[in-house]
Design a protein around this motif. Structure first.
Motif, mmCIF file in Angstrom:
data_model
loop_
_atom_site.group_PDB
_atom_site.id
_atom_site.type_symbol
_atom_site.label_atom_id
_atom_site.label_comp_id
_atom_site.label_asym_id
_atom_site.label_seq_id
_atom_site.Cartn_x
_atom_site.Cartn_y
_atom_site.Cartn_z
ATOM 1 N N GLY A 1 42.273 48.052 39.634
ATOM 2 C CA GLY A 1 43.052 46.890 38.690
ATOM 3 C C GLY A 1 42.838 45.616 39.079
ATOM 4 O O GLY A 1 42.991 44.791 38.234
ATOM 5 N N PRO B 1 43.366 45.204 33.137
ATOM 6 C CA PRO B 1 44.479 44.979 34.114
ATOM 7 C C PRO B 1 44.517 43.716 34.695
ATOM 8 O O PRO B 1 45.420 43.186 35.286
ATOM 9 C CB PRO B 1 44.240 46.107 35.154
ATOM 10 C CG PRO B 1 43.609 47.149 34.520
ATOM 11 C CD PRO B 1 42.652 46.443 33.528
ATOM 12 N N LYS C 1 48.267 45.694 32.788
ATOM 13 C CA LYS C 1 48.077 46.070 34.361
ATOM 14 C C LYS C 1 49.396 47.010 34.619
ATOM 15 O O LYS C 1 49.118 48.125 35.174
ATOM 16 C CB LYS C 1 48.268 44.885 35.342
ATOM 17 C CG LYS C 1 48.356 45.039 36.515
ATOM 18 C CD LYS C 1 48.553 43.937 37.333
ATOM 19 C CE LYS C 1 49.736 43.182 37.372
ATOM 20 N NZ LYS C 1 49.849 41.942 38.156
#
Length: 276
Positions: free
Chosen positions: A43, A63, A70
């Protein structure tokens, strides 16, 4: 966005860390653990991932520059859980009927895809109007709708929801795309339209639920809507962002003044309103 869905899948290792994130508790400790898992899950990399969300929907999530993406990528259970629970409960009663949903400030379509997943679960038809001003988010939204084969159920209005019609300046927050907003000093010009006009053109006979998160433009948009729209179009459920209200102006007070009754508050920055 030229690569087909599936081209940007997470690695097997990243999927294992995502699975751990999906099992974290819905509390302070879960949020702290999520921060530690975000990097190994991919992420923090400046790239997108193709994943299945809400059980049946497909999306390309980014993300690194959008908080809602995210959270849905790593910890969907921590993303707007009270709001989604109430929305799911409402949709569950629509078996054999059509659920009409307006997503104002649709972003990349996460609320729409969640509602669609719940409609499929309930055996309900789905009719949606997505409204989004940010040109880049419009492209992400269109991709996600196509990937989920939802485009035939969703009409997208590429404009800002406002209390006026015309052109307005729009500021894009490249670090947190969900915080882009109408702003006189903004570097982008976008079309602005009244909510009632957009809904009327979409041909909605009624609105069963509406989510409105337009980063501070909620009050003028709702004030104009309640002044112009027939009560038959007032949503049964309104999920409303209130954290950006200006002093002396309250979107929730606007609802109450119009006779739209406040029934439930779930947290400081979100109000859930039930009509009738």
């Amino acid at each position: 966005m030229s690569e087909p869905f599936g081209s940007l899948a997470p690695t097997a290792a990243q999927e294992r860390f995502r699975a751990l994130g999906h099992r974290l508790p819905k509390n302070y400790f879960g949020r702290k653990a999520a921060s530690a898992l975000l990097g190994p899950a991919g992420g923090r990399a400046r790239r997108a991932y193709d994943v299945t969300i809400f059980g049946t929907q497909r999306a390309r999530l980014h993300p690194y520059d959008n908080i809602c993406e995210k959270r849905v990528y790593l910890t969907p259970q921590l993303w707007d859980a009270p709001e989604r629970a109430l929305l799911a409960d409402l949709i569950s009663g629509f078996a054999g009927r059509t659920f009409h949903f307006v997503d104002a400030g649709a972003n990349v379509g996460l609320y729409t895809l969640f509602a669609r997943a719940e409609a499929l679960r309930a055996g309900a038809a789905f009719n949606v109007l997505c409204i989004e001003a940010d040109p880049d988010m419009q492209e992400r939204l269109a991709f996600n709708l196509d990937a989920s084969a939802a485009s035939g159920e969703v009409r997208v209005s590429r404009c800002a929801v406002a209390g006026v019609e015309g052109k307005l300046r729009f500021s894009v927050n490249a670090r947190s795309r969900g915080e882009s907003r109408i702003d006189a000093a903004g570097g982008v010009e976008v079309a602005a339209r009244r909510l009632q006009t957009i809904v009327a053109e979409a041909g909605f006979p009624e609105i069963d639920a509406m989510k409105m998160d337009v980063e501070g433009a909620e009050f003028p948009a709702l004030e104009a809507f309640f002044a112009e729209a027939p009560k038959a179009l007032w949503p049964r459920l309104l999920i409303l962002e209130t954290s950006h209200e200006a002093p002396g102006k309250s979107a929730s007070a606007c609802c109450s003044a119009a006779g739209y009754g406040l029934k439930l508050k779930t947290r400081m920055n979100a109000v859930l309103v039930l009509n009738g």
